[in-house]
Design an enzyme around this catalytic site. Structure first.
Site, PDB file in Angstrom:
ATOM      1  N   VAL A   1       0.835  -1.200   0.000  1.00  0.00           N
ATOM      2  CA  VAL A   1       0.000   0.000   0.000  1.00  0.00           C
ATOM      3  C   VAL A   1       0.876   1.259   0.000  1.00  0.00           C
ATOM      4  O   VAL A   1       0.534   2.276  -0.604  1.00  0.00           O
ATOM      5  CB  VAL A   1      -0.943   0.010   1.227  1.00  0.00           C
ATOM      6  CG1 VAL A   1      -1.731   1.310   1.304  1.00  0.00           C
ATOM      7  CG2 VAL A   1      -1.901  -1.181   1.171  1.00  0.00           C
ATOM      8  N   CYS A   2       2.024   1.173   0.651  1.00  0.00           N
ATOM      9  CA  CYS A   2       2.881   2.346   0.860  1.00  0.00           C
ATOM     10  C   CYS A   2       3.259   3.084  -0.433  1.00  0.00           C
ATOM     11  O   CYS A   2       3.097   4.309  -0.501  1.00  0.00           O
ATOM     12  CB  CYS A   2       4.131   1.956   1.635  1.00  0.00           C
ATOM     13  SG  CYS A   2       3.780   1.358   3.312  1.00  0.00           S
ATOM     14  N   PRO A   3       3.749   2.406  -1.484  1.00  0.00           N
ATOM     15  CA  PRO A   3       4.119   3.173  -2.680  1.00  0.00           C
ATOM     16  C   PRO A   3       2.934   3.859  -3.341  1.00  0.00           C
ATOM     17  O   PRO A   3       3.095   4.922  -3.937  1.00  0.00           O
ATOM     18  CB  PRO A   3       4.751   2.128  -3.602  1.00  0.00           C
ATOM     19  CG  PRO A   3       4.258   0.809  -3.109  1.00  0.00           C
ATOM     20  CD  PRO A   3       4.092   0.983  -1.634  1.00  0.00           C
TER      21      PRO A   3
END
Length: 211
Positions: free
Chosen positions: A50-52
């Site tokens: 999810v982070c990128p």
């Protein structure tokens, strides 16, 4: 414990620039010395999932934040070296190549611990090893802070690991707070730029609700 209404902690943290420069960033100073608002968003780990998507979403919205006199800064507990490797990984390989705002590297967890956003389920003392044992990932949740030009936190939110943020909501929050600063009115539910705000009085709310 909520930090809304309080000054952001006065602490400097290692950070990485898009060019690979090792920086020291003090969020409070960034706000006060530059007379700008700051959006600081934390994410759990580099090279994850999810982070990128979030880092690219904030990058895409960077021109809108710039228009609103707002600095964007990312943060995690990964090191500068890991940040730089991720910054040099292409987007189609899950990287964040193209991100231009700085990213804090809170490896000693000093700031994230003060903010209380680390995933720590419990701690216990081990007599055998004479050490404190942590249960949990000890990385940050998806915490977001909006800081005004005086260094005061006017918004904070924390998402669990799987829940990505809506970047447009933070733009709306900045717009609303700026409207309050400029006009002395308050912003009702679902307020957006261009919509009617109201006076913080009984007559003000009555007038607003009657429309």
């Amino acid at each position: 414990m909520s930090l809304v209404g309080k000054k952001f902690p006065n602490i400097s943290v290692d950070a990485m620039s898009e060019m690979g420069d090792n920086l020291k960033i003090n969020i409070l100073d960034e706000a006060v010395k530059n007379n700008k608002k700051v959006l600081l968003f934390w994410y759990p780990k580099d090279f994850t999932f999810v982070c990128p998507t979030e880092l690219h979403a904030f990058q895409d919205a960077l021109p809108e934040f710039n228009k609103r006199n707002t600095i964007v800064i990312g943060a995690s507990c990964d090191s500068n070296e890991v940040h730089f490797a991720w910054l040099n990984t292409p987007k189609d390989q899950g990287g964040i190549e193209g991100v231009t705002y700085p990213i804090l590297a809170d490896t000693n967890r000093n700031l994230s611990n003060i903010l209380g956003i680390l995933d720590i389920e419990s701690t216990s003392y081990s007599e055998e090893t004479d050490s404190v044992i942590i249960e949990g990932s000890n990385v940050t949740y998806r915490a977001t802070y909006l800081i005004d030009e005086t260094g005061k936190i006017f918004h904070e939110s924390v998402n669990d690991m799987p829940l990505g943020r809506n970047v447009n909501e933070y733009l709306r929050m900045v717009d609303a707070y700026t409207h309050i600063q400029k006009n002395g009115e308050v912003c009702p539910a679902n307020w957006e730029e261009g919509k009617e705000a109201m006076l913080a009085t009984r007559a003000g709310v009555a007038s607003y609700l009657s429309n």
